[in-house]
Scaffold this active site. Structure first.
Site, PDB file in Angstrom:
ATOM      1  N   ALA A  71      67.882 -66.717  14.581  1.00 43.72           N
ATOM      2  CA  ALA A  71      68.773 -65.791  13.889  1.00 43.72           C
ATOM      3  C   ALA A  71      68.761 -65.979  12.380  1.00 43.72           C
ATOM      4  O   ALA A  71      69.002 -65.027  11.633  1.00 43.72           O
ATOM      5  CB  ALA A  71      70.189 -65.949  14.425  1.00 43.72           C
ATOM      6  N   GLN A 178      76.438 -65.089  18.260  1.00 44.67           N
ATOM      7  CA  GLN A 178      77.428 -65.717  19.150  1.00 44.67           C
ATOM      8  C   GLN A 178      77.918 -64.761  20.224  1.00 44.67           C
ATOM      9  O   GLN A 178      78.532 -65.200  21.197  1.00 44.67           O
ATOM     10  CB  GLN A 178      78.623 -66.243  18.338  1.00 44.67           C
ATOM     11  CG  GLN A 178      78.293 -67.417  17.434  1.00 44.67           C
ATOM     12  CD  GLN A 178      78.012 -68.706  18.206  1.00 44.67           C
ATOM     13  OE1 GLN A 178      78.344 -68.855  19.373  1.00 44.67           O
ATOM     14  NE2 GLN A 178      77.374 -69.661  17.535  1.00 44.67           N
ATOM     15  N   ALA A 199      68.040 -67.306  20.827  1.00 41.64           N
ATOM     16  CA  ALA A 199      68.016 -67.643  22.258  1.00 41.64           C
ATOM     17  C   ALA A 199      68.870 -68.856  22.606  1.00 41.64           C
ATOM     18  O   ALA A 199      69.471 -68.914  23.679  1.00 41.64           O
ATOM     19  CB  ALA A 199      66.568 -67.905  22.692  1.00 41.64           C
ATOM     20  N   THR A 236      50.504 -65.705  15.251  1.00 40.18           N
ATOM     21  CA  THR A 236      50.430 -65.742  16.709  1.00 40.18           C
ATOM     22  C   THR A 236      51.810 -66.040  17.290  1.00 40.18           C
ATOM     23  O   THR A 236      52.509 -66.934  16.820  1.00 40.18           O
ATOM     24  CB  THR A 236      49.408 -66.814  17.162  1.00 40.18           C
ATOM     25  OG1 THR A 236      48.167 -66.507  16.525  1.00 40.18           O
ATOM     26  CG2 THR A 236      49.214 -66.803  18.667  1.00 40.18           C
ATOM     27  N   CYS A 324      82.740 -83.746   6.239  1.00 36.42           N
ATOM     28  CA  CYS A 324      82.938 -84.805   5.251  1.00 36.42           C
ATOM     29  C   CYS A 324      81.709 -84.858   4.361  1.00 36.42           C
ATOM     30  O   CYS A 324      80.609 -85.083   4.842  1.00 36.42           O
ATOM     31  CB  CYS A 324      83.084 -86.138   5.961  1.00 36.42           C
ATOM     32  SG  CYS A 324      84.759 -86.722   5.940  1.00 36.42           S
TER      33      CYS A 324
HETATM   34  C1  LIG Z   1      76.677 -66.661  14.009  1.00 34.82           C
HETATM   35  C2  LIG Z   1      75.378 -67.379  13.813  1.00 34.82           C
HETATM   36  N1  LIG Z   1      74.417 -66.794  13.095  1.00 34.82           N
HETATM   37  C3  LIG Z   1      73.222 -67.385  12.898  1.00 34.82           C
HETATM   38  C4  LIG Z   1      72.949 -68.635  13.400  1.00 34.82           C
HETATM   39  C5  LIG Z   1      71.615 -69.247  13.126  1.00 34.82           C
HETATM   40  O1  LIG Z   1      70.842 -69.327  14.287  1.00 34.82           O
HETATM   41  P1  LIG Z   1      69.492 -70.177  14.302  1.00 34.82           P
HETATM   42  O2  LIG Z   1      69.863 -71.587  13.964  1.00 34.82           O
HETATM   43  O3  LIG Z   1      69.001 -70.066  15.689  1.00 34.82           O
HETATM   44  O4  LIG Z   1      68.578 -69.618  13.300  1.00 34.82           O
HETATM   45  C6  LIG Z   1      73.928 -69.289  14.158  1.00 34.82           C
HETATM   46  C7  LIG Z   1      73.689 -70.647  14.697  1.00 34.82           C
HETATM   47  O5  LIG Z   1      74.236 -71.611  14.255  1.00 34.82           O
HETATM   48  C8  LIG Z   1      75.179 -68.644  14.358  1.00 34.82           C
HETATM   49  O6  LIG Z   1      76.149 -69.224  15.064  1.00 34.82           O
END
Ligand SMILES: Cc1ncc(COP(=O)(O)O)c(C=O)c1O
Length: 382
Positions: A71, A178, A199, A236, A324
């Site tokens: 993502a 999410q 995924a 690829t 922290c």
């Molecule tokens: C809302 C949201 N967006 C994007 C991401 C990023 O996903 P990824 O680490 O698979 O690139 C996360 C994961 O932490 C997420 O919770």
């Protein structure tokens, strides 16, 4: 000691069916999907099957699914497209509670001269669609809204926001990382142009996801140098990872209704137990618009980092609302946007249930938590 994993919003264990699908591809499908021979055709068939499974879950066309490395890549790519919008529109509207992979991409756009309006949220963690509408300008290129927040689980009014964006000629992007596999969404039925997912948040492997690019949106290539993904992302393909994503989507499609009911039951058991047994705890975010699996709680006068460590020692994994950094506690930008003080954010923990969580685990947490909280509170007073 058997551990109790209540951090499914960080990542999920890979489902057995997904492992099987991936191993089969690794072992039995040696070809390159771009090759013209039989091995290549077999690999391409795997790619097509996975793409069809993702598309079926989201109710979009298979050709609209572009596989990525997760993502973060999908979010960065979607936002970078603003700078190339052919009509010269450059303004972006976002919520104030986006994931860092959107937030940082917004910062990069600002540095390139694309103005960004971040729409505030109240204590509920939800934006008002009317505030999004008010933020849109004639030069707004894109509206982006996280479907479900990773920290609080709060759901944004995506249907309304998407309709508003479409009416004003802006592209609509949602980071649905999410929401997918944990909430009933059908982006294909909404005026959403771009959608990101990953995924590993719903039983698939890490490092693979996709950006859905709906018909009519012409994005610059994500990666140049190859014909893959119709020339949109050269290189690829991560075939085993993509097969794993496809298998996770297929499971989600079949199980979603049951999954959401089950998660809500476990989450409610946890919350009811904590509310009854632990004094000085409040639940954060709009409880009527929240993922079924997520419980974000503030423990009054409690150093969250100590409580998190104490839970970890007892075999329970959760996550904190503040990090922290060099000795000082920095609240997350999401909690800050919701109006939390540093002290409140410090006492904030996220519990997220998922596949494999059961009643006995919840009850084991409830048996230990009151004592761990009072010890953490005692340690902070000492
Ligand atoms: C809302 C949201 N967006 C994007 C991401 C990023 O996903 P990824 O680490 O698979 O690139 C996360 C994961 O932490 C997420 O919770």
């Amino acid at each position: 000691m058997r551990r109790i994993y209540l951090d499914h919003n960080a990542t999920t264990p890979v489902r057995g069916e997904v492992v099987d699908a991936m191993v089969r591809v690794l072992r039995d499908v040696p070809g390159n999907p771009s090759s013209v021979h039989a091995e290549g055709a077999a690999a391409r068939a795997e790619l097509d099957r996975a793409r069809a499974r993702v598309a079926a879950l989201l109710e979009v066309a298979p050709a609209e699914v572009v596989f990525t490395a997760g993502a973060t890549e999908a979010n960065n790519t979607a936002l970078a497209a603003v700078a190339a919008r052919p009509d010269g529109r450059r303004h972006v509207v976002a919520t104030a509670v986006e994931h860092p992979s959107v937030d940082a991409a917004l910062g990069a756009l600002e540095a390139r001269g694309c103005p960004v309006t971040r729409v505030r949220v109240g204590r509920s963690g939800r934006v008002a669609a009317s505030h999004v509408a008010a933020a849109i300008r004639d030069d707004t290129a894109l509206v982006t809204a996280i479907w479900a927040n990773n920290e609080t689980g709060v759901l944004q009014p995506i249907e309304e926001i998407a309709a508003i964006a479409r009416a004003r000629g802006a592209w609509m992007h949602s980071d649905a990382t999410q929401a997918v596999g944990k909430h009933a969404i059908a982006p294909g039925r909404l005026p959403i142009d771009l959608l990101s997912l990953s995924a590993h948040k719903f039983g698939g492997p890490k490092g693979v996801g996709c950006l859905v690019v709906r018909g009519g949106i012409a994005l610059p290539p994500f990666l140049r140098g190859g014909p893959q993904e119709r020339g949109r992302r050269g290189g690829t393909e991560n075939l085993a990872g993509i097969a794993g994503l496809g298998a996770a989507c297929e499971l989600a499609r079949r199980e979603l209704t049951e999954r959401v009911a089950r998660y809500a039951q476990l989450r409610d058991r946890l919350w009811d137990g904590i509310a009854a047994k632990v004094p000085g705890v409040s639940r954060n975010g709009d409880p009527d618009h929240v993922l079924a699996n997520t419980l974000n709680l503030s423990f009054r006068d409690t150093p969250g980092e100590l409580l998190l460590q104490a839970l970890d020692v007892e075999g329970i994994a959760v996550s904190a609302g503040a990090a922290c950094a060099s000795g000082s506690v920095e609240p997350s930008h999401v909690l800050v946007a919701m109006g939390f003080s540093k002290a409140e954010a410090r006492g904030t923990l996220r519990f997220s249930v998922g596949h494999g969580t059961d009643e006995a685990q919840i009850d084991a947490v409830l048996a230990m938590l009151p004592d761990l909280v009072s010890r953490a509170r005692g340690a902070s007073e000492a």
